[in-house]
Write a protein that holds these residues in place. Structure first.
Motif, PDB file in Angstrom:
ATOM      1  N   LEU A 165       0.825  -1.197   0.000  1.00 26.50           N
ATOM      2  CA  LEU A 165       0.000   0.000   0.000  1.00 26.50           C
ATOM      3  C   LEU A 165       0.871   1.263   0.000  1.00 26.50           C
ATOM      4  O   LEU A 165       2.046   1.218   0.390  1.00 26.50           O
ATOM      5  CB  LEU A 165      -0.923  -0.001   1.219  1.00 26.50           C
ATOM      6  N   PRO A 166       0.322   2.404  -0.451  1.00 30.28           N
ATOM      7  CA  PRO A 166       1.112   3.645  -0.469  1.00 30.28           C
ATOM      8  C   PRO A 166       1.680   4.017   0.893  1.00 30.28           C
ATOM      9  O   PRO A 166       2.724   4.680   0.974  1.00 30.28           O
ATOM     10  CB  PRO A 166       0.094   4.688  -0.944  1.00 30.28           C
ATOM     11  N   SER A 167       1.047   3.593   1.963  1.00 31.14           N
ATOM     12  CA  SER A 167       1.535   3.892   3.312  1.00 31.14           C
ATOM     13  C   SER A 167       2.758   3.078   3.699  1.00 31.14           C
ATOM     14  O   SER A 167       3.377   3.323   4.735  1.00 31.14           O
ATOM     15  CB  SER A 167       0.417   3.623   4.318  1.00 31.14           C
ATOM     16  N   GLY A 168       3.114   2.070   2.894  1.00 26.26           N
ATOM     17  CA  GLY A 168       4.225   1.191   3.228  1.00 26.26           C
ATOM     18  C   GLY A 168       3.803  -0.081   3.945  1.00 26.26           C
ATOM     19  O   GLY A 168       4.633  -0.951   4.211  1.00 26.26           O
ATOM     20  N   THR A 169       2.521  -0.187   4.276  1.00 31.57           N
ATOM     21  CA  THR A 169       2.010  -1.411   4.895  1.00 31.57           C
ATOM     22  C   THR A 169       1.613  -2.408   3.806  1.00 31.57           C
ATOM     23  O   THR A 169       1.605  -2.085   2.613  1.00 31.57           O
ATOM     24  CB  THR A 169       0.811  -1.102   5.800  1.00 31.57           C
ATOM     25  N   PHE A 170       1.274  -3.622   4.227  1.00 29.54           N
ATOM     26  CA  PHE A 170       0.884  -4.669   3.298  1.00 29.54           C
ATOM     27  C   PHE A 170      -0.584  -5.031   3.511  1.00 29.54           C
ATOM     28  O   PHE A 170      -1.036  -5.183   4.653  1.00 29.54           O
ATOM     29  CB  PHE A 170       1.718  -5.942   3.517  1.00 29.54           C
ATOM     30  N   LEU A 171      -1.310  -5.181   2.413  1.00 32.45           N
ATOM     31  CA  LEU A 171      -2.647  -5.747   2.483  1.00 32.45           C
ATOM     32  C   LEU A 171      -2.556  -7.175   1.969  1.00 32.45           C
ATOM     33  O   LEU A 171      -2.019  -7.417   0.882  1.00 32.45           O
ATOM     34  CB  LEU A 171      -3.632  -4.943   1.642  1.00 32.45           C
ATOM     35  N   VAL A 172      -3.054  -8.127   2.751  1.00 33.28           N
ATOM     36  CA  VAL A 172      -2.918  -9.555   2.424  1.00 33.28           C
ATOM     37  C   VAL A 172      -4.304 -10.196   2.403  1.00 33.28           C
ATOM     38  O   VAL A 172      -5.132  -9.933   3.292  1.00 33.28           O
ATOM     39  CB  VAL A 172      -2.031 -10.269   3.469  1.00 33.28           C
ATOM     40  N   SER A 173      -4.554 -11.010   1.396  1.00 31.78           N
ATOM     41  CA  SER A 173      -5.800 -11.782   1.392  1.00 31.78           C
ATOM     42  C   SER A 173      -5.585 -13.024   2.251  1.00 31.78           C
ATOM     43  O   SER A 173      -4.818 -13.921   1.888  1.00 31.78           O
ATOM     44  CB  SER A 173      -6.204 -12.170  -0.034  1.00 31.78           C
ATOM     45  N   ASP A 174      -6.236 -13.050   3.407  1.00 36.17           N
ATOM     46  CA  ASP A 174      -6.117 -14.171   4.351  1.00 36.17           C
ATOM     47  C   ASP A 174      -7.192 -15.183   3.956  1.00 36.17           C
ATOM     48  O   ASP A 174      -8.257 -15.263   4.559  1.00 36.17           O
ATOM     49  CB  ASP A 174      -6.308 -13.660   5.776  1.00 36.17           C
ATOM     50  N   THR A 175      -6.875 -15.953   2.937  1.00 32.55           N
ATOM     51  CA  THR A 175      -7.885 -16.663   2.149  1.00 32.55           C
ATOM     52  C   THR A 175      -8.737 -17.614   2.972  1.00 32.55           C
ATOM     53  O   THR A 175      -9.968 -17.596   2.909  1.00 32.55           O
ATOM     54  CB  THR A 175      -7.196 -17.411   0.991  1.00 32.55           C
ATOM     55  N   THR A 176      -8.110 -18.478   3.741  1.00 38.71           N
ATOM     56  CA  THR A 176      -8.864 -19.503   4.454  1.00 38.71           C
ATOM     57  C   THR A 176      -9.729 -18.912   5.567  1.00 38.71           C
ATOM     58  O   THR A 176     -10.742 -19.496   5.939  1.00 38.71           O
ATOM     59  CB  THR A 176      -7.896 -20.562   5.010  1.00 38.71           C
ATOM     60  N   ARG A 177      -9.333 -17.745   6.071  1.00 36.21           N
ATOM     61  CA  ARG A 177     -10.142 -17.104   7.111  1.00 36.21           C
ATOM     62  C   ARG A 177     -11.116 -16.076   6.535  1.00 36.21           C
ATOM     63  O   ARG A 177     -11.774 -15.353   7.271  1.00 36.21           O
ATOM     64  CB  ARG A 177      -9.231 -16.447   8.147  1.00 36.21           C
ATOM     65  N   HIS A 178     -11.187 -15.980   5.201  1.00 36.78           N
ATOM     66  CA  HIS A 178     -12.192 -15.147   4.524  1.00 36.78           C
ATOM     67  C   HIS A 178     -12.093 -13.688   4.964  1.00 36.78           C
ATOM     68  O   HIS A 178     -13.105 -13.017   5.181  1.00 36.78           O
ATOM     69  CB  HIS A 178     -13.601 -15.690   4.788  1.00 36.78           C
ATOM     70  N   GLN A 179     -10.849 -13.190   5.063  1.00 38.87           N
ATOM     71  CA  GLN A 179     -10.614 -11.819   5.489  1.00 38.87           C
ATOM     72  C   GLN A 179      -9.510 -11.181   4.650  1.00 38.87           C
ATOM     73  O   GLN A 179      -8.756 -11.870   3.947  1.00 38.87           O
ATOM     74  CB  GLN A 179     -10.173 -11.770   6.958  1.00 38.87           C
ATOM     75  N   LEU A 180      -9.413  -9.880   4.759  1.00 35.45           N
ATOM     76  CA  LEU A 180      -8.223  -9.141   4.349  1.00 35.45           C
ATOM     77  C   LEU A 180      -7.530  -8.675   5.620  1.00 35.45           C
ATOM     78  O   LEU A 180      -8.200  -8.278   6.590  1.00 35.45           O
ATOM     79  CB  LEU A 180      -8.601  -7.940   3.490  1.00 35.45           C
ATOM     80  N   VAL A 181      -6.202  -8.723   5.634  1.00 32.00           N
ATOM     81  CA  VAL A 181      -5.438  -8.305   6.810  1.00 32.00           C
ATOM     82  C   VAL A 181      -4.414  -7.267   6.378  1.00 32.00           C
ATOM     83  O   VAL A 181      -3.650  -7.496   5.437  1.00 32.00           O
ATOM     84  CB  VAL A 181      -4.728  -9.502   7.477  1.00 32.00           C
ATOM     85  N   GLU A 182      -4.400  -6.132   7.064  1.00 30.85           N
ATOM     86  CA  GLU A 182      -3.357  -5.139   6.841  1.00 30.85           C
ATOM     87  C   GLU A 182      -2.262  -5.378   7.864  1.00 30.85           C
ATOM     88  O   GLU A 182      -2.519  -5.425   9.075  1.00 30.85           O
ATOM     89  CB  GLU A 182      -3.904  -3.715   6.965  1.00 30.85           C
ATOM     90  N   LEU A 183      -1.034  -5.554   7.362  1.00 29.55           N
ATOM     91  CA  LEU A 183       0.129  -5.769   8.210  1.00 29.55           C
ATOM     92  C   LEU A 183       1.039  -4.558   8.155  1.00 29.55           C
ATOM     93  O   LEU A 183       1.142  -3.878   7.126  1.00 29.55           O
ATOM     94  CB  LEU A 183       0.906  -7.012   7.751  1.00 29.55           C
ATOM     95  N   ALA A 184       1.725  -4.297   9.259  1.00 32.54           N
ATOM     96  CA  ALA A 184       2.666  -3.189   9.325  1.00 32.54           C
ATOM     97  C   ALA A 184       3.849  -3.427   8.390  1.00 32.54           C
ATOM     98  O   ALA A 184       3.967  -4.488   7.758  1.00 32.54           O
ATOM     99  CB  ALA A 184       3.141  -3.007  10.763  1.00 32.54           C
TER     100      ALA A 184
END
Length: 612
Positions: free
Chosen positions: A187-206
């Protein structure tokens, strides 16, 4: 079956044998005798196959409604070498939320006993242990449910039905931050957006790739718009940043594209209806009125969101200017054919990466790296077809991948390939035409993103992001080449009669109102295998001429039939399209078979082992 349905000789179901043993049973090993009194549905699948994943989803409702009478047994029958690894099967069973017992059959012992020829195949066994139906392909859940209801009534009356809890024992959940992540986006902020597939979520990581900033989505399967807490996804995969700063998400099992507002966490639906695309469905139109099929990745390229539509072996595009979707390349036939977009063949495109003049794609089932040019033509950089794969560096003509799921554009014009089933990160350099290995010992890498001079890899089966320094020289590994484990069908050189057997389901008839209702397309790898008989026609039977100077190869067969409800009083009958693709490995020997029968599913009558 109803009493009026024609009966065939009853065939006792062969025993279930698998060297890998049983999963989802709490450690217990089962035989068919243990399941006597229950209706057993065998699902022959392999986890690389998107059609198999579709069937897993089709069976969920049947499992729920008939849990006390039906036992579904997944028989995992591998295509790729990696799929014969027991831990990989364990991972896949959790990854795709399989909630029934699975027999791991790495040597295809049960596959051969049931004369299975295609992934997926469903076999129904009655409570007395006899095979009563066999269907290849997807889209049979409704027909099987009708059969289940008939079998329940028949065997309840006979006293041979045994109700109760099934043998499924869920595995213990693992407390990891991510669970089988699919794709990642910087992401432009330098963080990561990850598709947490098996848990049916998106997770933003630092920026460290480990610390959770926020989770987006309820964490349960669903198709609901809303805020970060209430919105729901179903096995999301691909992610791409749009010009307005929002993110488009390939919501794979919902057959939809979703939009995430990064500022508010609000999730809305961009495209798709939640229904899976079938032959005969619209291929363009208003985005939220057109069905999609297992979108696996997305990329912003040339003013549109390009979509790797794995479920139908095509590329599509979403145009935000007029809020429409349309097919951009691919015919829905599965294979590797280059050329103009409307003539190209793909096989589960699963990864996309855009550069100014090329859209790179990982074509997973052909183990190929391919690209689309600005004119829409499709080219292959590395890969030869559905049945050749391995881990081999060298020139593009000799190099091999094994079911890659991701591709990443590098600053020098080369691309990194997440070579998933080889547990490796590979590099292809268009300037030299060479493939090298960047890193090994990555557990099922499915995507990678650039961060400065590093590359951050999604290690899906290790449930983490892994940061690597891009090395100046590749790590050398010993090369290996493989073909699928399916045994070739022995056929005689010369004339071979191909018969695609189709019978419309009960209460339907072939739809001939607007001309021929059937289509047959035949080709081969290598092309020299067929002296004659290739091409498209409307007859489901055809004589092929096989070149005796070619020892063997693969016959690619695609058949389609359209049927409609047979009720003269109904002015607007419901119509159905039945389609199946086969890749049939053949070996030419004197005295081999001179007829190749293939069953195009659509029959409600039982099909016995050996007929398919």
């Amino acid at each position: 079956m109803s009493d009026s349905a024609p009966r065939r000789a009853r065939v006792r179901a062969p025993e279930l044998i698998g060297k890998g043993g049983w999963l989802n049973t709490g450690g217990r090993q089962y035989t068919l005798a243990d399941l006597r009194g229950r209706i057993v549905i065998l699902d022959f699948w392999t986890f690389c196959c998107v059609n198999c994943l579709h069937v897993l989803d089709e069976l969920r409702e049947l499992e729920r409604k008939h849990r006390d009478t039906v036992v579904i047994i997944g028989v995992h029958s591998p295509k790729f070498v990696h799929e014969a690894d027991h831990q990989a099967v364990v991972d896949a069973v959790e990854r795709y939320g399989v909630e029934h017992p699975v027999l791991d059959d790495p040597e295809l012992a049960t596959w051969k006993q049931y004369a299975v020829r295609a992934w997926p195949t469903l076999v129904v066994i009655d409570p007395e242990g006899y095979v009563v139906a066999q269907h290849a392909g997807e889209g049979h859940a409704h027909a099987i449910e009708r059969l289940v209801e008939e079998l329940e009534a028949e065997h309840e009356a006979k006293g041979t039905l045994r109700r109760g809890d099934g043998p499924y024992v869920p595995p213990e959940p693992e407390p990891t931050t991510l669970r089988f992540p699919g794709k990642a986006l910087l992401l432009p902020s330098g963080t990561f957006l990850v598709s947490d597939t098996t848990r049916h979520q998106l997770v933003e990581l630092a920026e460290d790739g480990e610390t959770v900033v926020r989770r987006i989505g309820s964490g349960t399967r669903g198709f609901t718009d809303g805020d970060a807490r209430t919105a729901s996804f179903n096995e999301p995969q691909g992610l791409a940043l749009l010009e307005d700063g929002s993110v488009v998400v390939a919501d794979t099992v919902n057959h939809a594209l979703r939009r995430l507002d990064l500022a508010t966490g609000e999730v809305t639906t961009l495209a798709g209806t939640g229904r899976q695309w079938w032959q005969g469905s619209a291929t363009s139109g208003p985005a939220r009125e057109v069905d999609l099929s297992s979108p696996w990745d997305v990329a912003w390229w040339n003013g549109k969101v390009w979509i790797a539509m794995a479920g139908v072996h095509q590329l599509w595009a979403y145009d935000p200017a007029d809020d429409t979707v349309s097919v951009t390349a691919g015919t829905t036939n599965e294979g590797l054919v280059d050329g103009p977009g409307d003539q190209a063949w793909f096989a589960q495109p699963s990864g996309l990466a855009a550069t100014p003049d090329r859209l790179w794609l990982a074509d997973s089932e052909t183990s190929a790296l391919r690209w689309v040019d600005l004119d829409g033509a499709v080219h292959t950089a590395v890969g030869t077809g559905l049945f050749d794969f391995g881990h081999r560096d060298g020139s593009a003509g000799q190099a091999l991948f094994q079911h890659p799921l991701g591709v990443t554009a590098l600053p020098d014009g080369s691309v990194a390939v997440s070579d998933t089933y080889n547990h490796a990160l590979r590099r292809y350099d268009p300037a030299t035409g060479e493939v090298t290995t960047l890193a090994t010992d990555l557990r099922e890498p499915s995507d990678a993103v650039l961060v400065g001079g590093d590359i951050v890899v999604v290690e899906s089966a290790r449930h983490r992001l892994t940061r690597l320094r891009l090395p100046e020289e590749a790590v050398r590994v010993e090369g290996a080449a493989h073909r699928t484990q399916r045994e070739a069908t022995e056929v005689a050189p010369g004339a071979l009669r191909l018969d695609v057997i189709f019978q419309a389901p009960a209460g339907q008839k072939l739809d001939t109102r607007y001309g021929p209702s059937t289509r047959l397309l035949v080709s081969s790898t290598p092309p020299e295998l067929l002296r004659s008989g290739e091409g498209t026609g409307t007859d489901l039977s055809r004589t092929l001429e096989l070149d005796p100077d070619v020892p063997g190869g693969v016959l690619h067969v695609s058949a389609m039939a359209a049927s409609c409800d047979d009720d003269p009083a109904n002015e607007y009958p419901a119509c159905h399209v039945h389609q199946q693709d086969w890749g049939v490995p053949v070996r030419l020997i004197e005295g081999g078979a001179n007829r190749l029968p293939l069953v195009l599913a659509g029959m409600d009558e039982p099909s016995m082992p050996g007929q398919n």
